[in-house]
Design a protein around this motif. Structure first.
Motif, PDB file in Angstrom:
ATOM      1  N   SER A 143       0.844  -1.201   0.000  1.00  0.00           N
ATOM      2  CA  SER A 143       0.000   0.000   0.000  1.00  0.00           C
ATOM      3  C   SER A 143       0.873   1.243   0.000  1.00  0.00           C
ATOM      4  N   LEU A 144       0.258   2.381  -0.330  1.00  0.00           N
ATOM      5  CA  LEU A 144       0.984   3.641  -0.371  1.00  0.00           C
ATOM      6  C   LEU A 144       1.493   4.032   1.004  1.00  0.00           C
ATOM      7  N   LEU A 145       0.682   3.840   2.041  1.00  0.00           N
ATOM      8  CA  LEU A 145       1.116   4.190   3.398  1.00  0.00           C
ATOM      9  C   LEU A 145       2.328   3.360   3.811  1.00  0.00           C
ATOM     10  N   GLN A 146       2.306   2.087   3.473  1.00  0.00           N
ATOM     11  CA  GLN A 146       3.457   1.237   3.759  1.00  0.00           C
ATOM     12  C   GLN A 146       4.683   1.714   2.986  1.00  0.00           C
ATOM     13  N   ALA A 147       4.467   2.111   1.720  1.00  0.00           N
ATOM     14  CA  ALA A 147       5.585   2.583   0.896  1.00  0.00           C
ATOM     15  C   ALA A 147       6.216   3.833   1.499  1.00  0.00           C
ATOM     16  N   ILE A 148       5.388   4.776   1.946  1.00  0.00           N
ATOM     17  CA  ILE A 148       5.912   6.008   2.550  1.00  0.00           C
ATOM     18  C   ILE A 148       6.606   5.697   3.876  1.00  0.00           C
ATOM     19  N   PHE A 149       5.980   4.846   4.691  1.00  0.00           N
ATOM     20  CA  PHE A 149       6.566   4.458   5.978  1.00  0.00           C
ATOM     21  C   PHE A 149       7.939   3.809   5.780  1.00  0.00           C
ATOM     22  N   VAL A 150       7.988   2.846   4.864  1.00  0.00           N
ATOM     23  CA  VAL A 150       9.242   2.133   4.607  1.00  0.00           C
ATOM     24  C   VAL A 150      10.276   3.074   3.983  1.00  0.00           C
ATOM     25  N   SER A 151       9.844   3.958   3.082  1.00  0.00           N
ATOM     26  CA  SER A 151      10.771   4.896   2.438  1.00  0.00           C
ATOM     27  C   SER A 151      11.421   5.820   3.456  1.00  0.00           C
ATOM     28  N   ILE A 152      10.628   6.347   4.386  1.00  0.00           N
ATOM     29  CA  ILE A 152      11.182   7.201   5.439  1.00  0.00           C
ATOM     30  C   ILE A 152      12.168   6.410   6.294  1.00  0.00           C
ATOM     31  N   GLY A 153      11.785   5.168   6.622  1.00  0.00           N
ATOM     32  CA  GLY A 153      12.687   4.326   7.398  1.00  0.00           C
ATOM     33  C   GLY A 153      13.986   4.031   6.667  1.00  0.00           C
ATOM     34  N   ILE A 154      13.909   3.819   5.353  1.00  0.00           N
ATOM     35  CA  ILE A 154      15.105   3.569   4.550  1.00  0.00           C
ATOM     36  C   ILE A 154      16.027   4.781   4.571  1.00  0.00           C
ATOM     37  N   VAL A 155      15.440   5.981   4.465  1.00  0.00           N
ATOM     38  CA  VAL A 155      16.244   7.205   4.499  1.00  0.00           C
ATOM     39  C   VAL A 155      16.953   7.341   5.847  1.00  0.00           C
ATOM     40  N   VAL A 156      16.225   7.058   6.938  1.00  0.00           N
ATOM     41  CA  VAL A 156      16.832   7.127   8.274  1.00  0.00           C
ATOM     42  C   VAL A 156      17.977   6.134   8.379  1.00  0.00           C
ATOM     43  N   ILE A 204      12.061  -7.036  -9.101  1.00  0.00           N
ATOM     44  CA  ILE A 204      12.037  -5.723  -9.741  1.00  0.00           C
ATOM     45  C   ILE A 204      13.263  -5.588 -10.629  1.00  0.00           C
ATOM     46  N   LYS A 205      13.082  -4.951 -11.782  1.00  0.00           N
ATOM     47  CA  LYS A 205      14.179  -4.768 -12.721  1.00  0.00           C
ATOM     48  C   LYS A 205      15.355  -4.070 -12.049  1.00  0.00           C
ATOM     49  N   ARG A 206      16.540  -4.608 -12.277  1.00  0.00           N
ATOM     50  CA  ARG A 206      17.746  -3.975 -11.765  1.00  0.00           C
ATOM     51  C   ARG A 206      18.219  -2.914 -12.764  1.00  0.00           C
ATOM     52  N   PRO A 207      18.821  -1.849 -12.263  1.00  0.00           N
ATOM     53  CA  PRO A 207      19.213  -0.748 -13.159  1.00  0.00           C
ATOM     54  C   PRO A 207      20.406  -1.100 -14.027  1.00  0.00           C
ATOM     55  N   VAL A 208      20.523  -0.409 -15.134  1.00  0.00           N
ATOM     56  CA  VAL A 208      21.724  -0.491 -15.967  1.00  0.00           C
ATOM     57  C   VAL A 208      22.800   0.346 -15.294  1.00  0.00           C
ATOM     58  N   SER A 271      11.546   2.528  -7.227  1.00  0.00           N
ATOM     59  CA  SER A 271      10.997   1.235  -7.641  1.00  0.00           C
ATOM     60  C   SER A 271       9.821   0.825  -6.765  1.00  0.00           C
ATOM     61  N   ILE A 272       9.953   1.040  -5.458  1.00  0.00           N
ATOM     62  CA  ILE A 272       8.864   0.723  -4.537  1.00  0.00           C
ATOM     63  C   ILE A 272       7.625   1.545  -4.876  1.00  0.00           C
ATOM     64  N   LEU A 273       7.818   2.834  -5.109  1.00  0.00           N
ATOM     65  CA  LEU A 273       6.689   3.729  -5.381  1.00  0.00           C
ATOM     66  C   LEU A 273       6.044   3.444  -6.738  1.00  0.00           C
ATOM     67  N   VAL A 274       6.859   3.174  -7.751  1.00  0.00           N
ATOM     68  CA  VAL A 274       6.306   2.846  -9.068  1.00  0.00           C
ATOM     69  C   VAL A 274       5.470   1.569  -8.978  1.00  0.00           C
ATOM     70  N   SER A 275       5.954   0.605  -8.219  1.00  0.00           N
ATOM     71  CA  SER A 275       5.215  -0.642  -8.048  1.00  0.00           C
ATOM     72  C   SER A 275       3.878  -0.395  -7.358  1.00  0.00           C
ATOM     73  N   VAL A 276       3.875   0.464  -6.344  1.00  0.00           N
ATOM     74  CA  VAL A 276       2.645   0.763  -5.608  1.00  0.00           C
ATOM     75  C   VAL A 276       1.674   1.569  -6.461  1.00  0.00           C
ATOM     76  N   PHE A 277       2.222   2.509  -7.255  1.00  0.00           N
ATOM     77  CA  PHE A 277       1.369   3.406  -8.057  1.00  0.00           C
ATOM     78  C   PHE A 277       1.004   2.839  -9.426  1.00  0.00           C
ATOM     79  N   GLN A 278       1.428   1.617  -9.728  1.00  0.00           N
ATOM     80  CA  GLN A 278       1.260   1.112 -11.088  1.00  0.00           C
ATOM     81  C   GLN A 278      -0.208   0.937 -11.496  1.00  0.00           C
ATOM     82  N   LYS A 279      -1.119   0.883 -10.524  1.00  0.00           N
ATOM     83  CA  LYS A 279      -2.534   0.740 -10.868  1.00  0.00           C
ATOM     84  C   LYS A 279      -3.174   2.074 -11.255  1.00  0.00           C
TER      85      LYS A 279
END
Length: 400
Positions: A143-156, A204-208, A271-279
């Motif tokens: 979910s979007l809330l999980q994505a934002i929560f996890v993203s903030i945690g990743i930044v920390v 998820i696709k790995r970057p070039v 990548s996390i956000l694109v996956s969540v927003f893909q719908k």
């Protein structure tokens, strides 16, 4: 990397992680630290009850699923990811009275590591960090809330990872004689592996990386990058006679920022956000804006380094615009190597021109510059999307 080889590496680091955590728990519980007994009990109980919920110990043993299966509710898995990091770092911040290298003659009487001791300590510390990254992996975000929560945690966690190697070394092995900067090493051994392992688990696709695709596309960016850099650095206020001498510390900082921030924001969080927003119809655009907001917020910490409130606000606005531009570049090309180079050179040259990597112009003028940079970046990003609509709309993070 084949799945078979990756699985062998994962099993190896799982074993190292289990050995590391059990050893730290035992040492912590028998040590003469001033912590209350309840703290030691709490650390032990939390780790045993939640620490093995991450694809751990691949076995068909009858009762293994009690420890290895993830929690039923994904929110608990998301929270547990950060609990495990807290437990790992928490155990390491409890200074132990006996250093492991003391009896090997790798420290002097003041517990300061010699050259060989420091080298071995860095190797072992890196191994311990890799075992954490391979074992405590991000769960699937639903979910979007999980994505934002996890993203903030990743930044920390990203900000915390810089001193991690120093913490491990000085907690377990001995003191470092000089104020050595291990931040770039932490990015290479913690941030980059965490990103690739997460992408692998999430399919998820790995970057070039450093593959020269779309060379003509990047060449057309050079005039724009030159103009926007001159505005961002306020070159009219910094004649060449005032430029700083290029230093090794500046190069390390620029590489650390370029690699770390691009892998965290443009690869992992994007990548996390694109996956969540893909719908959603305009999902990629929502993902770009969200990661750019988080990227801008990161720069609020500049106030802790002595920047004024106005300069901090300006650098935050500035970073938001650049985050939009870099986000569009990544989704259009998936070429993170070139974007890392652009980011690193940008920070490096800005430090040389202005003497600081942050907003160098205070007050209203700095605010005008940052708003101008943001506006130009957003407008140019919209132009790039309009010229590459098909490739942008077809951008997908999932493996084919």
């Amino acid at each position: 990397m084949t799945n078979k080889y990756f699985q062998k590496m994962t099993n190896f680091f799982h074993s190292v992680y289990l050995l590391t955590m059990l050893s730290l728990l035992i040492i912590y519980n028998v040590s003469t630290s001033n912590d209350f007994l309840i703290n030691k009990i709490a650390f032990t109980v939390i780790f045993i009850s939640t620490g093995l919920k991450f694809d751990f110990l691949h076995t068909d043993a009858k009762y293994s699923k009690i420890f290895t299966r993830k929690f039923k509710y994904n929110w608990v898995n998301c929270i547990n990811f950060f609990i495990q990091i807290f437990i790992f770092i928490g155990l390491l911040t409890n200074r132990y009275p006996v250093y492991l290298f003391k009896y090997l003659g790798l420290t002097n009487k003041d517990n300061i590591l010699n050259t060989l001791g420091l080298f071995l300590a860095v190797i072992v510390s890196t191994l311990m960090l890799l075992s954490l990254i391979f074992t405590v992996t991000l769960p699937k975000i639903t979910s979007l809330l999980q994505a934002i929560f996890v993203s903030i945690g990743i930044v920390v966690f990203y900000l915390m990872c810089f001193p991690l190697i120093n913490i491990i070394i000085e907690s377990l092995f001995g003191k470092v004689s000089h104020n050595l900067d291990f931040s770039l090493l932490a990015v290479l051994t913690v941030v980059v592996p965490m990103v690739y392992i997460t992408l692998h688990h999430s399919q998820i696709k790995r970057p070039v990386f450093f593959k020269l695709t779309n060379k003509s596309f990047f060449l057309t960016l050079i005039p724009f990058l030159f103009i926007i850099f001159c505005i961002d650095s306020a070159v009219w206020l910094h004649p060449t006679s005032s430029w700083s001498v290029l230093k090794l510390s500046t190069m390390v900082f620029s590489l650390r920022s370029g690699i770390g921030e691009e892998f965290i924001y443009r690869v992992l969080i994007m990548s996390i956000l694109v996956s969540v927003f893909q719908k959603y119809k305009h999902g990629p655009i929502y993902a770009i804006i969200t990661q750019a907001i988080l990227f801008g917020i990161l720069h609020l910490i500049n106030i802790l380094s002595g920047d004024s409130i106005s300069a901090t606000i300006s650098s935050t606005i500035d970073a938001f615009g650049i985050g939009i531009f870099f986000g569009v570049l990544y989704l259009l090309t998936k070429n993170i190597g070139i974007i890392v180079i652009i980011h690193s050179l940008w920070d490096l040259m800005q430090s040389v021109v202005t003497g600081t990597g942050n907003m160098s112009v205070p007050g209203i003028e700095g605010l005008i510059i940052s708003i101008s940079v943001m506006s130009i970046c957003v407008i140019y990003s919209v132009y790039l999307i309009s010229q590459n609509t098909i490739s942008f709309e077809s951008s997908s993070v999932k493996q084919v």
